[in-house]
Every structure is written in C-alpha cells, then in structure tokens.
Design a protein around this motif. Structure first.
Motif, PDB file in Angstrom:
ATOM      1  N   THR A  28       7.269 -85.551  15.791  1.00  0.00           N
ATOM      2  CA  THR A  28       7.370 -85.763  17.229  1.00  0.00           C
ATOM      3  C   THR A  28       8.193 -84.629  17.815  1.00  0.00           C
ATOM      4  OG1 THR A  28       7.261 -88.160  16.941  1.00  0.00           O
ATOM      5  CG2 THR A  28       8.106 -87.346  19.044  1.00  0.00           C
ATOM      6  N   ASN A  32       5.923 -85.444  22.101  1.00  0.00           N
ATOM      7  CA  ASN A  32       4.525 -85.417  21.651  1.00  0.00           C
ATOM      8  C   ASN A  32       4.481 -85.527  20.133  1.00  0.00           C
ATOM      9  OD1 ASN A  32       3.418 -84.988  24.266  1.00  0.00           O
ATOM     10  ND2 ASN A  32       4.017 -82.835  24.140  1.00  0.00           N
ATOM     11  N   PRO A 181      -4.392 -80.791  19.028  1.00  0.00           N
ATOM     12  CA  PRO A 181      -3.293 -81.725  18.789  1.00  0.00           C
ATOM     13  C   PRO A 181      -2.730 -81.656  17.375  1.00  0.00           C
ATOM     14  CG  PRO A 181      -5.383 -82.867  18.727  1.00  0.00           C
ATOM     15  CD  PRO A 181      -5.697 -81.455  19.108  1.00  0.00           C
TER      16      PRO A 181
END
Length: 244
Positions: A28, A32, A181
C-alpha cells in the motif's frame, strides 16, 4: 505488516507491506494498494488450479478399465475478490482457455479460464458473492486422462522494483494517464489516438499473476497517446494510455 516512510525528489511516500500466503506482497503506497509477485517466495503459482483427485483403486478380482476418465477437480479463486459474471452452467462443455467466471479483485476484472477441454459439473458461486483465495468456484472434469505434472522449474529472478517516482511518465498539461495497477505483460491494446471513450471502458488488457486483467479508464475523454504495445512488460504505476 511492515511500514516504511521515505522521500524521493522532495516528495514524501508512506508504504505498508504485508506478505500473503501465495508469495505475493500487498504493498500500500500513499493509500493505493498493489500486488507485487515475488517468484522466489511463491510456493504455488497464483492462478486458478484444477486439483485432480486420484482415480479410485481397482476392486480386487476386477481388471481396471483400459482408459479411465479424468477425475473431477475444482477451480478455485486465485485471490480474494467479488464474482462479477458466471458464464457457465452445470453440465456445460467448455474448451481450454474459455472464460468460466469473471471476478473483480484489486480494482481489476480478472478472467478465470478453463485449463483444458472438459465439463462443468457444478457451479458453486454466484454473481455478487465475495470469495477468499482458495475458495472453490466450480467443480470441473477434464476430458481424457489428466496430464502428468511437469517437473518444477527454477523460480525466475525477481525483477528489480521501479522507484515509485519514476514508475509513471508525467502526463502532458491538462491530460491524465491510465496506469498499470501492478506489473504484467500487455496482451491487447483496445484504443487508438483520437478515440473518444467513456468512464469504465477497457483500454488495455494485461496479463498479471497468471490472469488476464481489463484495465479501464476512470474518466471519460479522448485518447491523446498510447504509450505501450502488445508484448510490452510494464511496471506498477507505468503510464499505459494518456487522455485529455
């Protein structure tokens, strides 16, 4: 969970790293969360696995059949997520590579596919269900005898992690980037420069953690630049498509 605070080019970063059971680190960074696969830590590949049961032993006094059918197995969830679509039904014949179920995990839509031609025996989940890693999604029987398991290959060396500040190329003034991502390989590029797209439209399909993931735009606009090609290896945070 381990926590880190660091500064790059004058910008503060805060990261939390939690180790998962499947050799994946949940990282994290500034709110995010990304999944970082570390091959050397993985005990098993993070992919839908069909677990074949052993064929029953022949009863004493009776010869075993010449060609026994493949034993029933189970397709399991490769990571926690939410079921978005169930594309098969009990008794349905499917081909290798055919999508059985799609699930949303880590803000991406992941396609769970058949690893061999076979038959869906029983669907054990439904749309909207929340599943954990390893939960059985459906019972499956492959056609013919299950292939012998290949010898374990040496784990590939982990690619060096890109520095967060350098992972994504800056967008032009007034433009926004659609970013990767997590690390992976580009399988399809579905947009072109000048194309108008809406929020939620898929712009790129990438393979990550042994699954195909649809990367969607979070906003509507016009594509001003496509920054990747099919086959490219990308890092977490790398710009894929620029939009205005």
């Amino acid at each position: 969970m381990k926590e880190f605070k660091f500064k790059i080019d004058g910008k503060d970063y805060q990261a939390q790293v939690a180790e998962q059971d499947n050799g994946v680190l949940a990282v994290t960074l500034n709110g995010n969360t990304y999944a970082v696969e570390v091959p050397a830590m993985a005990q098993h590949a993070a992919k839908p696995v069909v677990h074949h049961a052993a064929a029953p032993a022949a009863t004493a006094g009776h010869a075993a059949p010449a060609a026994a059918p493949a034993a029933a197995g189970s397709v399991t969830a490769p990571l926690p997520g939410t079921i978005k679509k169930v594309l098969v039904a009990d008794g349905q014949k499917v081909k290798a590579g055919e999508t059985l179920i799609t699930m949303e995990a880590m803000k991406m839509e992941n396609s769970i596919t058949a690893e061999a031609d076979g038959t869906v025996l029983k669907v054990r989940t439904s749309v909207g269900a929340s599943v954990n890693q390893g939960d059985v999604l459906l019972d499956f029987q492959a056609d013919g005898k299950p292939a012998a398991a290949p010898a374990p290959a040496a784990a590939p060396k982990a690619a060096p992690a890109a520095a967060p500040a350098a992972a994504a190329a800056p967008a032009a003034p007034g433009a926004k980037n659609v970013e990767a991502p997590l690390p992976g390989t580009i399988k399809q590029v579905l947009v072109s420069v000048g194309q108008e797209i809406g929020a939620g439209d898929t712009v790129v399909v990438m393979e990550a953690m042994k699954m195909e993931n649809n990367i969607t735009a979070e906003f509507a606009g016009k594509v001003t630049a496509v920054k990747v090609n099919v086959g490219d290896q990308v890092q977490s945070g790398q710009a894929l498509v620029e939009m205005a």
